[in-house]
Motif scaffolding. Structure first.
Motif, PDB file in Angstrom:
ATOM      1  N   TRP A 198       0.822  -1.214   0.000  1.00 47.31           N
ATOM      2  CA  TRP A 198       0.000   0.000   0.000  1.00 47.31           C
ATOM      3  C   TRP A 198       0.854   1.262   0.000  1.00 47.31           C
ATOM      4  O   TRP A 198       1.898   1.305   0.633  1.00 47.31           O
ATOM      5  N   LEU A 199       0.341   2.286  -0.649  1.00 49.05           N
ATOM      6  CA  LEU A 199       0.790   3.654  -0.455  1.00 49.05           C
ATOM      7  C   LEU A 199      -0.248   4.301   0.446  1.00 49.05           C
ATOM      8  O   LEU A 199      -1.415   3.884   0.455  1.00 49.05           O
ATOM      9  N   THR A 200       0.134   5.317   1.201  1.00 46.35           N
ATOM     10  CA  THR A 200      -0.835   5.997   2.068  1.00 46.35           C
ATOM     11  C   THR A 200      -0.771   7.494   1.849  1.00 46.35           C
ATOM     12  O   THR A 200       0.284   8.050   1.547  1.00 46.35           O
ATOM     13  N   ILE A 201      -1.928   8.109   2.007  1.00 49.29           N
ATOM     14  CA  ILE A 201      -2.033   9.563   1.926  1.00 49.29           C
ATOM     15  C   ILE A 201      -3.267   9.974   2.716  1.00 49.29           C
ATOM     16  O   ILE A 201      -4.243   9.218   2.811  1.00 49.29           O
ATOM     17  N   GLU A 202      -3.227  11.162   3.291  1.00 49.52           N
ATOM     18  CA  GLU A 202      -4.400  11.657   3.993  1.00 49.52           C
ATOM     19  C   GLU A 202      -5.576  11.703   3.021  1.00 49.52           C
ATOM     20  O   GLU A 202      -5.424  12.101   1.865  1.00 49.52           O
ATOM     21  N   ALA A 203      -6.733  11.270   3.482  1.00 51.68           N
ATOM     22  CA  ALA A 203      -7.919  11.200   2.624  1.00 51.68           C
ATOM     23  C   ALA A 203      -8.325  12.575   2.129  1.00 51.68           C
ATOM     24  O   ALA A 203      -8.190  13.565   2.845  1.00 51.68           O
ATOM     25  N   ASP A 204      -8.809  12.605   0.922  1.00 51.29           N
ATOM     26  CA  ASP A 204      -9.279  13.831   0.288  1.00 51.29           C
ATOM     27  C   ASP A 204     -10.756  13.646  -0.041  1.00 51.29           C
ATOM     28  O   ASP A 204     -11.099  12.810  -0.879  1.00 51.29           O
ATOM     29  N   PRO A 205     -11.645  14.409   0.609  1.00 48.13           N
ATOM     30  CA  PRO A 205     -13.080  14.262   0.333  1.00 48.13           C
ATOM     31  C   PRO A 205     -13.431  14.453  -1.147  1.00 48.13           C
ATOM     32  O   PRO A 205     -14.394  13.860  -1.632  1.00 48.13           O
ATOM     33  N   ALA A 206     -12.658  15.247  -1.872  1.00 54.80           N
ATOM     34  CA  ALA A 206     -12.934  15.438  -3.305  1.00 54.80           C
ATOM     35  C   ALA A 206     -12.739  14.128  -4.070  1.00 54.80           C
ATOM     36  O   ALA A 206     -13.505  13.818  -4.979  1.00 54.80           O
ATOM     37  N   ILE A 207     -11.732  13.355  -3.695  1.00 57.92           N
ATOM     38  CA  ILE A 207     -11.550  12.042  -4.341  1.00 57.92           C
ATOM     39  C   ILE A 207     -12.660  11.102  -3.898  1.00 57.92           C
ATOM     40  O   ILE A 207     -13.232  10.373  -4.699  1.00 57.92           O
ATOM     41  N   LEU A 208     -12.995  11.156  -2.656  1.00 58.15           N
ATOM     42  CA  LEU A 208     -14.016  10.271  -2.088  1.00 58.15           C
ATOM     43  C   LEU A 208     -15.391  10.489  -2.710  1.00 58.15           C
ATOM     44  O   LEU A 208     -16.077   9.527  -3.068  1.00 58.15           O
ATOM     45  N   PHE A 209     -15.791  11.741  -2.873  1.00 56.94           N
ATOM     46  CA  PHE A 209     -17.166  12.025  -3.287  1.00 56.94           C
ATOM     47  C   PHE A 209     -17.325  12.630  -4.676  1.00 56.94           C
ATOM     48  O   PHE A 209     -18.388  12.519  -5.270  1.00 56.94           O
ATOM     49  N   ASP A 210     -16.307  13.318  -5.184  1.00 53.72           N
ATOM     50  CA  ASP A 210     -16.483  14.084  -6.423  1.00 53.72           C
ATOM     51  C   ASP A 210     -15.728  13.543  -7.629  1.00 53.72           C
ATOM     52  O   ASP A 210     -15.990  13.962  -8.752  1.00 53.72           O
ATOM     53  N   THR A 211     -14.796  12.646  -7.417  1.00 50.09           N
ATOM     54  CA  THR A 211     -13.992  12.101  -8.513  1.00 50.09           C
ATOM     55  C   THR A 211     -14.712  10.899  -9.117  1.00 50.09           C
ATOM     56  O   THR A 211     -15.213  10.044  -8.376  1.00 50.09           O
ATOM     57  N   PRO A 212     -14.770  10.817 -10.446  1.00 55.35           N
ATOM     58  CA  PRO A 212     -15.371   9.628 -11.061  1.00 55.35           C
ATOM     59  C   PRO A 212     -14.708   8.353 -10.529  1.00 55.35           C
ATOM     60  O   PRO A 212     -13.488   8.315 -10.307  1.00 55.35           O
ATOM     61  N   ILE A 213     -15.498   7.325 -10.332  1.00 57.02           N
ATOM     62  CA  ILE A 213     -15.039   6.094  -9.689  1.00 57.02           C
ATOM     63  C   ILE A 213     -13.801   5.529 -10.379  1.00 57.02           C
ATOM     64  O   ILE A 213     -12.833   5.160  -9.723  1.00 57.02           O
TER      65      ILE A 213
END
Length: 187
Positions: free
Chosen positions: A147-162
């Motif tokens: 795994w790579l890790t990065i702090e979660a980004d709500p834009a990726i979670l909710f706004d980025t195409p799957i």
């Protein structure tokens, strides 16, 4: 190490069918283990269809049906019959864990009954199942370069195409996904 509110980004070398090219939102990570939800693997059912099959009693009418026109996700290989709703705040539900001041995970059906109504959280996604790790297991997978890790980004979670979430999460690290190797090792 606490990876709560982080993304786990599967390395190309991770070929496990449950996690290949996955992005996992970590809801909880402590000395006892970790729990997260895969946020980029949709299953072949829409949220609208799932809610119809559940035949929930709604106290509020659906006023925003277009918000229910989204897929349900395969949240992971554990308890695939159990639902998890990742959402920004909006309402108090009987079984919610506040992950950040702005994001919660809810496992109770009461949230399902309001999705698509005026009282619905503004942003949400629904997953069946979760990913879980025993104490030390995730840490070992990190050492093994799964795994790579990065702090979660709500834009990726909710706004980025799957289909772009894995690549966008990798790009937030400043890495071109094409440069990641399927070989693993240590420098």
């Amino acid at each position: 190490m606490d990876l709560t509110n982080h993304f786990l980004i599967a390395m190309p070398s991770l070929q496990d069918s449950s996690f290949k090219r996955s992005v996992v939102y970590v809801c909880e990570h402590n000395d006892e283990g970790a729990m997260g939800v895969v946020v980029n693997v949709p299953i072949d059912i829409s949220l609208t269809n799932m809610l119809e099959q559940l035949d929930l009693e709604r106290s509020l009418p659906v006023t925003q049906a277009q918000r229910l026109d989204q897929p349900v996700f395969n949240g992971g290989p554990v308890s695939s019959d159990r639902g998890f709703v990742l959402h920004n705040h909006g309402g108090v539900f009987s079984s919610s864990i506040q992950v950040t001041p702005h994001l919660s995970v809810t496992t109770s059906k009461d949230i399902l009954a309001i999705l698509g109504s005026d009282d619905s959280p503004e942003k949400f996604l629904v997953a069946l199942g979760y990913a879980g790790w025993d104490a030390g297991q995730l840490e070992q997978e990190l050492v093994d370069n799964h795994w790579l890790t990065i702090e979660a980004d709500p834009a990726i979670l909710f706004d980025t195409p799957i289909n772009e979430r894995w690549q966008k999460a990798v790009a937030k690290l400043g890495i071109n996904a094409a440069n990641l190797s399927i070989d693993k090792g240590h420098a």
